[in-house]
Scaffold this motif. Structure first.
Motif, PDB file in Angstrom:
ATOM      1  N   VAL A   1       5.578  -8.912  11.632  1.00 20.14           N
ATOM      2  CA  VAL A   1       5.159  -8.110  10.482  1.00 20.14           C
ATOM      3  C   VAL A   1       3.654  -8.241  10.249  1.00 20.14           C
ATOM      4  N   ILE A   2       3.132  -9.460  10.297  1.00 20.15           N
ATOM      5  CA  ILE A   2       1.705  -9.674  10.017  1.00 20.15           C
ATOM      6  C   ILE A   2       0.830  -8.997  11.054  1.00 20.15           C
ATOM      7  N   SER A   3       1.208  -9.082  12.329  1.00 18.78           N
ATOM      8  CA  SER A   3       0.391  -8.464  13.377  1.00 18.78           C
ATOM      9  C   SER A   3       0.333  -6.950  13.208  1.00 18.78           C
ATOM     10  N   LYS A   4       1.465  -6.338  12.921  1.00 22.06           N
ATOM     11  CA  LYS A   4       1.499  -4.879  12.752  1.00 22.06           C
ATOM     12  C   LYS A   4       0.821  -4.465  11.451  1.00 22.06           C
ATOM     13  N   LEU A   5       1.021  -5.251  10.406  1.00 16.80           N
ATOM     14  CA  LEU A   5       0.389  -4.961   9.129  1.00 16.80           C
ATOM     15  C   LEU A   5      -1.136  -5.048   9.243  1.00 16.80           C
ATOM     16  N   SER A   6      -1.621  -6.055   9.948  1.00 18.60           N
ATOM     17  CA  SER A   6      -3.063  -6.238  10.096  1.00 18.60           C
ATOM     18  C   SER A   6      -3.708  -5.055  10.807  1.00 18.60           C
ATOM     19  N   VAL A   7      -3.078  -4.608  11.888  1.00 16.75           N
ATOM     20  CA  VAL A   7      -3.615  -3.465  12.636  1.00 16.75           C
ATOM     21  C   VAL A   7      -3.550  -2.195  11.787  1.00 16.75           C
ATOM     22  N   GLY A   8      -2.443  -2.027  11.065  1.00 20.52           N
ATOM     23  CA  GLY A   8      -2.296  -0.854  10.207  1.00 20.52           C
ATOM     24  C   GLY A   8      -3.358  -0.820   9.110  1.00 20.52           C
ATOM     25  N   ILE A   9      -3.600  -1.964   8.472  1.00 24.48           N
ATOM     26  CA  ILE A   9      -4.623  -2.038   7.427  1.00 24.48           C
ATOM     27  C   ILE A   9      -5.994  -1.737   8.003  1.00 24.48           C
ATOM     28  N   LEU A  10      -6.281  -2.313   9.165  1.00 22.29           N
ATOM     29  CA  LEU A  10      -7.593  -2.122   9.784  1.00 22.29           C
ATOM     30  C   LEU A  10      -7.852  -0.649  10.077  1.00 22.29           C
ATOM     31  N   TRP A  11      -6.858   0.043  10.634  1.00 23.72           N
ATOM     32  CA  TRP A  11      -7.047   1.459  10.943  1.00 23.72           C
ATOM     33  C   TRP A  11      -7.092   2.322   9.686  1.00 23.72           C
TER      34      TRP A  11
END
Length: 281
Positions: A100-110
């Motif tokens: 969850v954290i890895s996908k959330l981090s990338v989503g927030i960044l984009w």
């Protein structure tokens, strides 16, 4: 392992949002070149209609690009976690939290990158229009009068501009996090449906949206409620403040607290569903 997951997620996700942002950049470049040309100053029949349509399609393109990135974030999470790809993802030697954290981090960044591109795009067109048709260099004016702006801002808002911008940045980050987590949670809860899980996720998302809109509407009234015994409060129910900051800053801090609390709740619900209620049937 979290770092490896982040790199993997970025590598397999960046192409589509990058393409969308490049498209927005191209639209902006065309808009700037168009506004800088003398074409719109010509006395042609229907030029006002053409300008209106150009602005309409520009706004439409910007909105579509922003929404497309959000949709990509949602689709990526759903496909990679809850479809056939999920069999591979969930058999990796990683925890639900790391996924969850890895996908959330990338989503927030984009989301932040896209937001920055949109802001730069809008400001570029406004700057070009002002410079071309009003002969006003906004950047020069702002830099020239910046010390006075700082003083006037603090007098009006009751807070320094750098601190205000820092609060805005925190609010933006948390709002992006909250928005993505609402999508992740809706997708996770949609898996509780025996059939039509995508439809279930959409129903859950609509339900979340309605509930949080009601809560947000209530919280926006909180600053006024605190001023009920203020000497500036009148029996009519309308409240007056010494400055805009007396209302705006508490509202922003309340929004930050709201986003932080409910983002945490949505995150743990998403992680719980992935860890304990995974359904890939």
């Amino acid at each position: 392992m979290l770092k490896k997951l982040f790199k993997y997620e970025w590598k397999h996700f960046w192409k589509i949002p990058a393409s969308i942002n490049i498209f927005l950049g191209i639209i902006t470049f065309i808009g700037v070149i168009s506004l800088a040309s003398p074409f719109w100053s010509l006395d042609l029949a229907g030029i006002d209609i053409m300008l209106g349509l150009s602005i309409f399609f520009y706004v439409l393109a910007i909105a579509a690009g922003s929404i497309a990135v959000t949709v990509c974030v949602a689709v990526r999470y759903y496909k990679n976690v809850y479809t056939d790809e999920g069999y591979l993802t969930n058999t990796l030697p990683v925890t639900a939290r790391q996924i969850v954290i890895s996908k959330l981090s990338v989503g927030i960044l984009w989301s932040i990158i896209t937001g920055a591109v949109v802001c730069i795009s809008v400001m570029s067109l406004i700057y070009t229009a002002m410079l071309s048709y009003e002969d006003v260099d906004i950047i020069y004016e702002l830099l020239h009068e910046f010390p006075e702006i700082l003083i006037a801002f603090k007098e009006e808002m009751g807070i320094s501009l750098p601190l205000f911008l820092f609060i805005c940045l925190i609010q933006l980050l948390l709002n992006n996090t909250f928005s993505i987590l609402k999508i992740y949670t809706a997708i996770a809860l949609g898996q509780l449906f025996a059939r039509h899980k995508v439809a279930g996720a959409i129903i859950w998302y609509i339900g979340e949206y309605v509930v949080f809109e009601i809560i947000t509407s209530f919280m926006q009234r909180v600053p006024s409620m605190f001023n009920i015994f203020s000497p500036f409060a009148f029996s009519t129910g309308y409240y007056y403040y010494d400055s805009v900051g007396d209302y705006l800053v508490p509202s922003m801090l309340g929004s930050i607290a709201f986003s932080l609390i409910f983002s945490g709740a949505l995150y743990f619900l998403t992680e719980h569903m992935l860890k304990n209620r995974l359904n890939l049937d």
